[in-house]
Design a protein around this motif. Structure first.
Motif, PDB file in Angstrom:
ATOM      1  N   LYS A  23       1.032  -1.571   0.140  1.00  0.00           N
ATOM      2  CA  LYS A  23      -0.099   0.108   0.289  1.00  0.00           C
ATOM      3  C   LYS A  23       0.672   1.226  -0.091  1.00  0.00           C
ATOM      4  CE  LYS A  23      -1.987  -1.387   3.471  1.00  0.00           C
ATOM      5  NZ  LYS A  23      -3.156  -1.462   5.132  1.00  0.00           N
ATOM      6  N   TYR A  24       2.199   1.382   0.852  1.00  0.00           N
ATOM      7  CA  TYR A  24       3.304   2.071   0.600  1.00  0.00           C
ATOM      8  C   TYR A  24       3.946   2.774  -0.504  1.00  0.00           C
ATOM      9  CZ  TYR A  24       1.018   1.494   5.222  1.00  0.00           C
ATOM     10  OH  TYR A  24      -0.017   1.976   6.405  1.00  0.00           O
ATOM     11  N   GLY A  25       3.654   1.280  -1.547  1.00  0.00           N
ATOM     12  CA  GLY A  25       5.179   1.573  -2.730  1.00  0.00           C
ATOM     13  C   GLY A  25       5.491   0.359  -3.360  1.00  0.00           C
ATOM     14  N   SER A  26       6.433   0.029  -4.112  1.00  0.00           N
ATOM     15  CA  SER A  26       5.927  -1.332  -5.340  1.00  0.00           C
ATOM     16  C   SER A  26       7.010  -2.124  -4.001  1.00  0.00           C
ATOM     17  CB  SER A  26       6.831  -1.008  -6.099  1.00  0.00           C
ATOM     18  OG  SER A  26       6.165   0.413  -6.847  1.00  0.00           O
ATOM     19  N   LEU A  27       6.076  -3.245  -3.875  1.00  0.00           N
ATOM     20  CA  LEU A  27       6.862  -4.316  -2.827  1.00  0.00           C
ATOM     21  C   LEU A  27       7.900  -4.982  -3.892  1.00  0.00           C
ATOM     22  CD1 LEU A  27       7.333  -5.182   0.316  1.00  0.00           C
ATOM     23  CD2 LEU A  27       4.850  -6.604  -0.445  1.00  0.00           C
ATOM     24  N   HIS A  28       8.972  -4.909  -3.491  1.00  0.00           N
ATOM     25  CA  HIS A  28      10.143  -5.848  -4.293  1.00  0.00           C
ATOM     26  C   HIS A  28      10.473  -7.232  -3.581  1.00  0.00           C
ATOM     27  CE1 HIS A  28      13.779  -6.255  -7.781  1.00  0.00           C
ATOM     28  NE2 HIS A  28      14.145  -6.424  -6.263  1.00  0.00           N
ATOM     29  N   TYR A  29      11.149  -7.290  -2.911  1.00  0.00           N
ATOM     30  CA  TYR A  29      11.206  -8.442  -2.437  1.00  0.00           C
ATOM     31  C   TYR A  29      10.607  -8.781  -0.363  1.00  0.00           C
ATOM     32  CZ  TYR A  29      14.202 -13.093  -0.799  1.00  0.00           C
ATOM     33  OH  TYR A  29      14.570 -13.840  -0.026  1.00  0.00           O
ATOM     34  N   LEU A  30      10.171  -9.809  -0.405  1.00  0.00           N
ATOM     35  CA  LEU A  30       9.486 -10.170   0.888  1.00  0.00           C
ATOM     36  C   LEU A  30      10.917 -10.834   1.681  1.00  0.00           C
ATOM     37  CD1 LEU A  30       5.797  -9.952   1.004  1.00  0.00           C
ATOM     38  CD2 LEU A  30       7.689  -8.561   2.200  1.00  0.00           C
ATOM     39  N   SER A  31      11.542 -11.141   2.563  1.00  0.00           N
ATOM     40  CA  SER A  31      12.426 -11.972   3.039  1.00  0.00           C
ATOM     41  C   SER A  31      11.231 -12.669   3.928  1.00  0.00           C
ATOM     42  CB  SER A  31      13.798 -11.447   3.652  1.00  0.00           C
ATOM     43  OG  SER A  31      14.799 -12.967   3.679  1.00  0.00           O
ATOM     44  N   ARG A  32      11.082 -14.558   3.733  1.00  0.00           N
ATOM     45  CA  ARG A  32      10.578 -15.105   5.212  1.00  0.00           C
ATOM     46  C   ARG A  32      11.467 -15.196   6.552  1.00  0.00           C
ATOM     47  NH1 ARG A  32       5.598 -18.175   5.004  1.00  0.00           N
ATOM     48  NH2 ARG A  32       5.295 -17.775   3.332  1.00  0.00           N
ATOM     49  N   LYS A  33      12.765 -15.378   5.997  1.00  0.00           N
ATOM     50  CA  LYS A  33      13.698 -15.910   6.554  1.00  0.00           C
ATOM     51  C   LYS A  33      14.435 -15.075   7.654  1.00  0.00           C
ATOM     52  CE  LYS A  33      17.815 -18.841   7.265  1.00  0.00           C
ATOM     53  NZ  LYS A  33      18.810 -19.553   5.823  1.00  0.00           N
ATOM     54  N   MET A  34      14.675 -13.986   6.703  1.00  0.00           N
ATOM     55  CA  MET A  34      15.426 -12.828   7.588  1.00  0.00           C
ATOM     56  C   MET A  34      14.307 -11.698   7.488  1.00  0.00           C
ATOM     57  SD  MET A  34      19.255 -12.442   5.603  1.00  0.00           S
ATOM     58  CE  MET A  34      19.544 -11.487   6.581  1.00  0.00           C
ATOM     59  N   ASN A  35      13.234 -12.040   7.846  1.00  0.00           N
ATOM     60  CA  ASN A  35      12.224 -10.664   7.873  1.00  0.00           C
ATOM     61  C   ASN A  35      12.369  -9.567   7.656  1.00  0.00           C
ATOM     62  OD1 ASN A  35      10.393 -12.583   9.013  1.00  0.00           O
ATOM     63  ND2 ASN A  35      11.230 -12.515  11.224  1.00  0.00           N
ATOM     64  N   TYR A  36      12.738  -8.910   6.643  1.00  0.00           N
ATOM     65  CA  TYR A  36      13.030  -8.185   5.652  1.00  0.00           C
ATOM     66  C   TYR A  36      12.029  -7.939   4.113  1.00  0.00           C
ATOM     67  CZ  TYR A  36      15.899  -9.336   2.515  1.00  0.00           C
ATOM     68  OH  TYR A  36      17.482 -10.056   1.613  1.00  0.00           O
ATOM     69  N   ALA A  37      11.798  -6.633   4.174  1.00  0.00           N
ATOM     70  CA  ALA A  37      11.223  -5.886   3.052  1.00  0.00           C
ATOM     71  C   ALA A  37      11.793  -5.060   2.257  1.00  0.00           C
ATOM     72  CB  ALA A  37      10.097  -6.098   3.327  1.00  0.00           C
ATOM     73  N   VAL A  38      12.323  -5.554   0.812  1.00  0.00           N
ATOM     74  CA  VAL A  38      12.031  -4.180   0.231  1.00  0.00           C
ATOM     75  C   VAL A  38      11.314  -3.640  -0.859  1.00  0.00           C
ATOM     76  CG1 VAL A  38      14.259  -3.684  -2.274  1.00  0.00           C
ATOM     77  CG2 VAL A  38      14.810  -6.281  -1.025  1.00  0.00           C
ATOM     78  N   LEU A  39      11.183  -2.246  -0.359  1.00  0.00           N
ATOM     79  CA  LEU A  39       9.550  -1.491  -0.815  1.00  0.00           C
ATOM     80  C   LEU A  39      10.362  -0.528  -1.367  1.00  0.00           C
ATOM     81  CD1 LEU A  39       7.116  -1.032  -0.570  1.00  0.00           C
ATOM     82  CD2 LEU A  39       7.777   0.365   1.568  1.00  0.00           C
ATOM     83  N   TYR A  40      10.020   0.305  -2.826  1.00  0.00           N
ATOM     84  CA  TYR A  40      10.437   1.317  -3.402  1.00  0.00           C
ATOM     85  C   TYR A  40       8.997   2.462  -3.793  1.00  0.00           C
ATOM     86  CZ  TYR A  40      14.594  -1.080  -5.028  1.00  0.00           C
ATOM     87  OH  TYR A  40      16.034  -1.680  -5.217  1.00  0.00           O
ATOM     88  N   MET A  41       9.089   3.214  -3.182  1.00  0.00           N
ATOM     89  CA  MET A  41       8.344   4.556  -3.794  1.00  0.00           C
ATOM     90  C   MET A  41       8.849   5.987  -4.073  1.00  0.00           C
ATOM     91  SD  MET A  41       8.050   5.439   0.690  1.00  0.00           S
ATOM     92  CE  MET A  41       8.384   4.024   1.232  1.00  0.00           C
ATOM     93  N   ASN A  42       7.133   6.377  -4.546  1.00  0.00           N
ATOM     94  CA  ASN A  42       8.201   7.414  -5.231  1.00  0.00           C
ATOM     95  C   ASN A  42       8.916   8.961  -4.353  1.00  0.00           C
ATOM     96  OD1 ASN A  42       7.450   7.022  -7.671  1.00  0.00           O
ATOM     97  ND2 ASN A  42       5.498   7.772  -7.901  1.00  0.00           N
ATOM     98  N   ALA A  43       9.807   9.611  -4.819  1.00  0.00           N
ATOM     99  CA  ALA A  43      10.460  10.556  -3.556  1.00  0.00           C
ATOM    100  C   ALA A  43       9.669  12.124  -3.056  1.00  0.00           C
ATOM    101  CB  ALA A  43      11.891  10.950  -4.235  1.00  0.00           C
ATOM    102  N   ASP A  44       8.532  12.359  -4.077  1.00  0.00           N
ATOM    103  CA  ASP A  44       7.949  13.354  -3.298  1.00  0.00           C
ATOM    104  C   ASP A  44       6.834  12.734  -2.464  1.00  0.00           C
ATOM    105  OD1 ASP A  44       6.948  11.838  -5.111  1.00  0.00           O
ATOM    106  OD2 ASP A  44       5.517  13.333  -5.999  1.00  0.00           O
ATOM    107  N   SER A  45       6.429  11.402  -2.335  1.00  0.00           N
ATOM    108  CA  SER A  45       5.829  10.688  -1.134  1.00  0.00           C
ATOM    109  C   SER A  45       6.342  10.567  -0.163  1.00  0.00           C
ATOM    110  CB  SER A  45       4.633  10.501  -1.861  1.00  0.00           C
ATOM    111  OG  SER A  45       5.488   9.206  -2.181  1.00  0.00           O
ATOM    112  N   ALA A  46       7.547  10.276  -0.015  1.00  0.00           N
ATOM    113  CA  ALA A  46       8.532   8.769   0.765  1.00  0.00           C
ATOM    114  C   ALA A  46       7.988   9.116   2.022  1.00  0.00           C
ATOM    115  CB  ALA A  46       9.655   8.880   0.259  1.00  0.00           C
ATOM    116  N   GLU A  47       8.423  10.499   2.582  1.00  0.00           N
ATOM    117  CA  GLU A  47       8.259  11.260   3.730  1.00  0.00           C
ATOM    118  C   GLU A  47       6.736  10.855   4.409  1.00  0.00           C
ATOM    119  OE1 GLU A  47       9.692  15.324   4.830  1.00  0.00           O
ATOM    120  OE2 GLU A  47      11.249  15.151   3.893  1.00  0.00           O
ATOM    121  N   GLU A  48       5.609  10.916   3.649  1.00  0.00           N
ATOM    122  CA  GLU A  48       4.235  10.794   5.262  1.00  0.00           C
ATOM    123  C   GLU A  48       4.265   9.547   4.225  1.00  0.00           C
ATOM    124  OE1 GLU A  48      -0.450  11.040   3.059  1.00  0.00           O
ATOM    125  OE2 GLU A  48       1.326  12.273   2.427  1.00  0.00           O
TER     126      GLU A  48
END
Length: 87
Positions: A23-48
């Motif tokens: 919901k917050y950006g493009s979810l590129h990768y989810l790691s089930r083992k290490m519990n992290y996600a790589v998320l890409y979003m537009n720079a203008d809406s990143a702070e919010e």
């Protein structure tokens, strides 16, 4: 032409809840083992979006990804030594 995109590494504690991060950006990768996600979003809406992400109960830590700032064009200044090892 294209909007500037920023990458973030989101560390989470609940995998099922982390699937809702798209919901917050493009979810590129989810790691089930290490519990992290790589998320890409537009720079203008990143702070919010980051403010909303930090309020989520399953998010532990958010780190900025510096992948776009790393130099990816390499130069070969070392001479080729394969001729010394040939038969």
């Amino acid at each position: 032409m294209f909007a500037e995109r920023l990458g973030y590494i989101v560390w989470f504690s609940d995998f099922k809840a982390a699937r809702g991060l798209d919901k917050y950006g493009s979810l590129h990768y989810l790691s089930r083992k290490m519990n992290y996600a790589v998320l890409y979003m537009n720079a203008d809406s990143a702070e919010e979006a980051l403010r909303h992400l930090q309020k989520l109960p399953y998010v532990r830590k958010i780190e900025r990804s510096y992948r776009g700032e790393i130099k990816t064009e390499y130069e070969k200044n070392v001479p080729d030594k394969t001729r010394f090892y040939s038969l």
